[in-house]
Write an enzyme that holds these catalytic residues in place. Structure first.
Site, PDB file in Angstrom:
ATOM      1  N   ARG A 155     -39.988  28.393  23.616  1.00  0.00           N
ATOM      2  CA  ARG A 155     -41.285  28.749  23.043  1.00  0.00           C
ATOM      3  C   ARG A 155     -41.491  28.147  21.646  1.00  0.00           C
ATOM      4  O   ARG A 155     -42.598  28.066  21.148  1.00  0.00           O
ATOM      5  CB  ARG A 155     -41.394  30.283  23.017  1.00  0.00           C
ATOM      6  CG  ARG A 155     -42.522  30.899  22.234  1.00  0.00           C
ATOM      7  CD  ARG A 155     -43.874  30.558  22.814  1.00  0.00           C
ATOM      8  NE  ARG A 155     -44.943  31.182  22.045  1.00  0.00           N
ATOM      9  CZ  ARG A 155     -45.352  30.770  20.846  1.00  0.00           C
ATOM     10  NH1 ARG A 155     -44.776  29.720  20.261  1.00  0.00           N
ATOM     11  NH2 ARG A 155     -46.333  31.392  20.221  1.00  0.00           N
ATOM     12  N   LYS A 156     -40.401  27.780  20.991  1.00  0.00           N
ATOM     13  CA  LYS A 156     -40.466  27.180  19.638  1.00  0.00           C
ATOM     14  C   LYS A 156     -41.326  28.009  18.694  1.00  0.00           C
ATOM     15  O   LYS A 156     -42.368  27.561  18.206  1.00  0.00           O
ATOM     16  CB  LYS A 156     -40.984  25.740  19.682  1.00  0.00           C
ATOM     17  CG  LYS A 156     -40.125  24.785  20.483  1.00  0.00           C
ATOM     18  CD  LYS A 156     -40.628  23.360  20.341  1.00  0.00           C
ATOM     19  CE  LYS A 156     -39.826  22.366  21.130  1.00  0.00           C
ATOM     20  NZ  LYS A 156     -40.045  22.456  22.592  1.00  0.00           N
ATOM     21  N   PHE A 157     -40.869  29.217  18.406  1.00  0.00           N
ATOM     22  CA  PHE A 157     -41.606  30.081  17.480  1.00  0.00           C
ATOM     23  C   PHE A 157     -41.707  29.398  16.123  1.00  0.00           C
ATOM     24  O   PHE A 157     -40.770  28.703  15.693  1.00  0.00           O
ATOM     25  CB  PHE A 157     -40.895  31.436  17.351  1.00  0.00           C
ATOM     26  CG  PHE A 157     -40.861  32.205  18.635  1.00  0.00           C
ATOM     27  CD1 PHE A 157     -41.987  32.909  19.071  1.00  0.00           C
ATOM     28  CD2 PHE A 157     -39.722  32.215  19.433  1.00  0.00           C
ATOM     29  CE1 PHE A 157     -41.961  33.603  20.274  1.00  0.00           C
ATOM     30  CE2 PHE A 157     -39.691  32.918  20.627  1.00  0.00           C
ATOM     31  CZ  PHE A 157     -40.814  33.604  21.050  1.00  0.00           C
ATOM     32  N   ALA A 158     -42.830  29.637  15.435  1.00  0.00           N
ATOM     33  CA  ALA A 158     -43.029  28.932  14.151  1.00  0.00           C
ATOM     34  C   ALA A 158     -43.940  29.696  13.192  1.00  0.00           C
ATOM     35  O   ALA A 158     -44.588  29.085  12.348  1.00  0.00           O
ATOM     36  CB  ALA A 158     -43.605  27.548  14.421  1.00  0.00           C
ATOM     37  N   ASP A 159     -44.004  31.035  13.309  1.00  0.00           N
ATOM     38  CA  ASP A 159     -44.948  31.781  12.471  1.00  0.00           C
ATOM     39  C   ASP A 159     -44.199  32.793  11.602  1.00  0.00           C
ATOM     40  O   ASP A 159     -42.972  32.840  11.612  1.00  0.00           O
ATOM     41  CB  ASP A 159     -45.982  32.468  13.386  1.00  0.00           C
ATOM     42  CG  ASP A 159     -47.348  32.569  12.730  1.00  0.00           C
ATOM     43  OD1 ASP A 159     -47.421  32.839  11.515  1.00  0.00           O
ATOM     44  OD2 ASP A 159     -48.352  32.390  13.444  1.00  0.00           O
ATOM     45  N   LYS A 198     -34.257  25.655  31.377  1.00  0.00           N
ATOM     46  CA  LYS A 198     -35.162  25.796  30.234  1.00  0.00           C
ATOM     47  C   LYS A 198     -36.589  25.913  30.743  1.00  0.00           C
ATOM     48  O   LYS A 198     -36.991  25.142  31.610  1.00  0.00           O
ATOM     49  CB  LYS A 198     -35.021  24.589  29.303  1.00  0.00           C
ATOM     50  CG  LYS A 198     -35.871  24.708  28.045  1.00  0.00           C
ATOM     51  CD  LYS A 198     -35.576  23.603  27.054  1.00  0.00           C
ATOM     52  CE  LYS A 198     -36.335  22.334  27.306  1.00  0.00           C
ATOM     53  NZ  LYS A 198     -37.795  22.458  27.266  1.00  0.00           N
ATOM     54  N   TYR A 249     -35.238   8.467  24.454  1.00  0.00           N
ATOM     55  CA  TYR A 249     -34.122   8.880  25.309  1.00  0.00           C
ATOM     56  C   TYR A 249     -32.830   8.163  24.960  1.00  0.00           C
ATOM     57  O   TYR A 249     -32.829   7.008  24.515  1.00  0.00           O
ATOM     58  CB  TYR A 249     -34.444   8.550  26.769  1.00  0.00           C
ATOM     59  CG  TYR A 249     -35.467   9.465  27.411  1.00  0.00           C
ATOM     60  CD1 TYR A 249     -35.306  10.849  27.403  1.00  0.00           C
ATOM     61  CD2 TYR A 249     -36.593   8.929  28.054  1.00  0.00           C
ATOM     62  CE1 TYR A 249     -36.234  11.680  28.014  1.00  0.00           C
ATOM     63  CE2 TYR A 249     -37.524   9.763  28.670  1.00  0.00           C
ATOM     64  CZ  TYR A 249     -37.337  11.130  28.645  1.00  0.00           C
ATOM     65  OH  TYR A 249     -38.248  11.947  29.252  1.00  0.00           O
TER      66      TYR A 249
HETATM   67  P1  5BU Z   1     -37.939  15.350  29.305  1.00  0.00           P
HETATM   68  O1  5BU Z   1     -38.840  15.375  30.490  1.00  0.00           O
HETATM   69  O2  5BU Z   1     -36.456  15.193  29.640  1.00  0.00           O
HETATM   70  O3  5BU Z   1     -38.396  14.360  28.248  1.00  0.00           O
HETATM   71  O4  5BU Z   1     -38.138  16.839  28.713  1.00  0.00           O
HETATM   72  C1  5BU Z   1     -37.563  17.264  27.528  1.00  0.00           C
HETATM   73  C2  5BU Z   1     -37.903  18.724  27.282  1.00  0.00           C
HETATM   74  O5  5BU Z   1     -37.313  19.096  26.042  1.00  0.00           O
HETATM   75  C3  5BU Z   1     -39.380  19.061  27.165  1.00  0.00           C
HETATM   76  O6  5BU Z   1     -39.575  20.348  27.703  1.00  0.00           O
HETATM   77  C4  5BU Z   1     -39.663  19.088  25.671  1.00  0.00           C
HETATM   78  O7  5BU Z   1     -40.632  20.073  25.359  1.00  0.00           O
HETATM   79  C5  5BU Z   1     -38.329  19.499  25.099  1.00  0.00           C
HETATM   80  N1  5BU Z   1     -38.000  18.892  23.795  1.00  0.00           N
HETATM   81  C6  5BU Z   1     -37.873  17.551  23.588  1.00  0.00           C
HETATM   82  O8  5BU Z   1     -38.072  16.746  24.492  1.00  0.00           O
HETATM   83  N2  5BU Z   1     -37.516  17.067  22.362  1.00  0.00           N
HETATM   84  C7  5BU Z   1     -37.289  17.877  21.311  1.00  0.00           C
HETATM   85  O9  5BU Z   1     -36.933  17.404  20.220  1.00  0.00           O
HETATM   86  C8  5BU Z   1     -37.416  19.260  21.544  1.00  0.00           C
HETATM   87  C9  5BU Z   1     -37.748  19.744  22.779  1.00  0.00           C
HETATM   88 BR1  5BU Z   1     -37.096  20.397  20.134  1.00  0.00          BR
END
Ligand code: 5BU
Length: 238
Positions: free
Chosen positions: A80-84, A48, A197
């Site tokens: 990129r999470k488009f939102a427009d 990703k 987490y």
């Molecule tokens: P982490 O370092 O494992 O916390 O990264 C998580 C990735 O997933 C990070 O790139 C966030 O932008 C992405 N993310 C997230 O953490 N939670 C969400 O709900 C979404 C995306 Br949608």
């Protein structure tokens, strides 16, 4: 009809490499990014990206990443999470500096603007293999993605199954769609700035997700390859 090509390919990779791990390579430097993509590639089914955080971005990075995707057999998911509105996202996805539709296997979008965002992205991706995930649930504390909002994501996914292949979610929402889940770390107390987490086992077995997305838990430590191996094993055997 659901897009079978995408699903069969991802399933093939997962079973062949024995991994349900997607690493979130949230690095800001091209050299570090490519080095880790090469080292972690054997352990993941997907990488990703947040291309817009790379400070020395150039098109060569895309070409190198594509080569690594081929070498190690993984998919590329641009987060990129488009939102427009539809017209704007069409430009953001197909054009600009990043030309995401040309290289991403997966993109994602919020549905806040309504159905037009899906139509715009679908046009941007026509003639390319890129598929869409809807952001149905988030991992961050006190986020505003309510139950009824998630239900609207489900309804839209059912309406566009040829383009929408699944969700970013915390729990399984809909049969026959992919559920990729962030907010995963073997150290569940490590979340910063609102991140929450749970363990790979919780995400996959209890919550029914298909692929875990792990960032800091892998690239943040001293030995990212060892960490990736641990998450790979946890994603397969737990
Ligand atoms: P982490 O370092 O494992 O916390 O990264 C998580 C990735 O997933 C990070 O790139 C966030 O932008 C992405 N993310 C997230 O953490 N939670 C969400 O709900 C979404 C995306 Br949608």
């Amino acid at each position: 009809m659901q897009d079978l090509d995408f699903s069969q390919n991802l399933l093939r990779i997962i079973n062949h490499k024995k991994t349900r791990l997607c690493v979130s390579l949230d690095l800001t430097n091209t050299q570090e990014f490519l080095k880790l993509a090469d080292q972690l590639g054997p352990h993941v089914c997907m990488i990703k990206t947040h291309m817009d955080i790379i400070s020395d971005f150039s098109w060569d990075l895309i070409e190198q990443l594509k080569k690594l995707a081929k070498k190690h057999d993984f998919l590329i998911f641009e987060d990129r999470k488009f939102a427009d509105i539809g017209r704007t996202v069409k430009h953001q996805c197909a054009g600009g500096i990043y030309k995401i539709a040309q290289w991403a296997d997966l993109i994602n979008a919020h549905i806040l603007p309504g159905e037009g965002i899906i139509q715009g992205l679908k046009e941007a991706c026509s003639g390319t293999p890129a598929k869409l995930l809807l952001l149905a649930q988030m991992s961050s504390r006190d986020n505003f993605l309510t139950e009824s909002y998630s239900q609207s994501c489900i309804a839209l996914a059912q309406k566009y199954p040829d383009f929408i292949v699944g969700f970013i979610a915390q729990k399984k929402l809909l049969k026959n769609f992919w559920h990729l889940t962030p907010g995963v770390n073997l150290d569940v107390s490590a979340g910063k700035l609102g991140q929450q987490y749970r363990t790979p086992a919780q995400a996959l077995r209890e919550d029914g997700c298909d692929v875990i997305i792990v960032g800091e838990g892998i690239y943040g430590g001293k030995d990212p390859v060892k960490a990736a191996r641990n998450y790979q094993e946890a994603s397969w055997g737990s």
